[in-house]
Design a protein around this motif. Structure first.
Motif, short mmCIF file in Angstrom:
data_model
loop_
_atom_site.label_atom_id
_atom_site.label_comp_id
_atom_site.label_asym_id
_atom_site.label_seq_id
_atom_site.Cartn_x
_atom_site.Cartn_y
_atom_site.Cartn_z
N SER A 17 15.49 -3.48 -61.66
CA SER A 17 15.37 -3.33 -60.21
C SER A 17 15.21 -4.68 -59.55
CB SER A 17 14.15 -2.45 -59.88
OG SER A 17 14.27 -1.17 -60.45
N VAL A 64 27.18 2.26 -54.55
CA VAL A 64 25.74 2.02 -54.73
C VAL A 64 24.89 3.22 -54.34
CG1 VAL A 64 26.02 -0.47 -54.37
CG2 VAL A 64 25.44 1.04 -52.43
N ARG A 67 21.44 4.38 -55.73
CA ARG A 67 20.84 3.28 -56.48
C ARG A 67 20.25 2.21 -55.57
NH1 ARG A 67 23.54 -0.01 -59.28
NH2 ARG A 67 25.57 0.21 -58.28
N MET A 83 17.07 -2.28 -54.84
CA MET A 83 18.13 -1.94 -55.77
C MET A 83 17.51 -1.41 -57.05
SD MET A 83 20.46 -5.34 -55.14
CE MET A 83 21.83 -4.73 -56.11
N VAL A 86 20.37 -1.37 -61.71
CA VAL A 86 21.47 -2.27 -61.40
C VAL A 86 22.45 -2.35 -62.56
CG1 VAL A 86 20.13 -3.60 -59.75
CG2 VAL A 86 20.18 -4.30 -62.16
N ASP A 90 27.17 -5.13 -59.96
CA ASP A 90 26.38 -5.46 -58.79
C ASP A 90 26.22 -6.98 -58.62
OD1 ASP A 90 24.22 -2.66 -59.51
OD2 ASP A 90 25.88 -2.77 -58.07
N VAL A 122 23.46 -9.77 -62.63
CA VAL A 122 23.02 -8.71 -63.54
C VAL A 122 23.65 -8.94 -64.90
CG1 VAL A 122 22.89 -6.24 -63.97
CG2 VAL A 122 22.85 -7.11 -61.61
#
Length: 124
Positions: A17, A64, A67, A83, A86, A90, A122
């Motif tokens: 997150s 998204v 999420r 977020m 992920v 992303d 990410v």
């Protein structure tokens, strides 16, 4: 003069997150539509989420939805983008932007002011 400053980006693992923040000056953010966009290397800038200045209605990109969550942060005169879960897709530079009305608030060319962006990476 309107200024937008994003923060909160960084590196996170898949499934993690992250919370992005956007603080505005020179404008009362409750009176404008605020939105988040992102741009990955070699790709066009795309809208992620937007929040209405009046009703608080929100919009999310299909990629998204479920999420991310956009919220106003009155104490900072700005907005946040939370977020969750992920994914590597992303990974992008995330930008905060504002527009005077909610109409077309997810269209890059219609936005009136932009921040400098904050990088989200990410890893898998």
């Amino acid at each position: 003069q309107v200024r937008l400053a994003e923060s909160g980006g960084g590196s996170v693992q898949t499934g993690g997150s992250l919370r992005l923040s956007c603080e505005a000056s020179g404008v009362a953010t409750r009176s404008v539509c605020m939105a988040w966009f992102r741009q990955a290397p070699g790709k066009e800038r795309e809208a992620v989420a937007a929040i209405s200045p009046t009703s608080g209605a929100t919009w999310y990109a299909d990629s998204v939805k479920g999420r991310v969550s956009i919220s106003r942060v009155d104490a900072q005169n700005g907005v946040s983008l939370q977020m969750y879960n992920v994914k590597p897709d992303d990974t992008a530079m995330y930008y905060c932007a504002i527009k005077d009305t909610y109409t077309n608030c997810a269209i890059v060319a219609k936005m009136q002011y932009w921040g400098q962006g904050t990088q989200v990476t990410v890893s898998s």
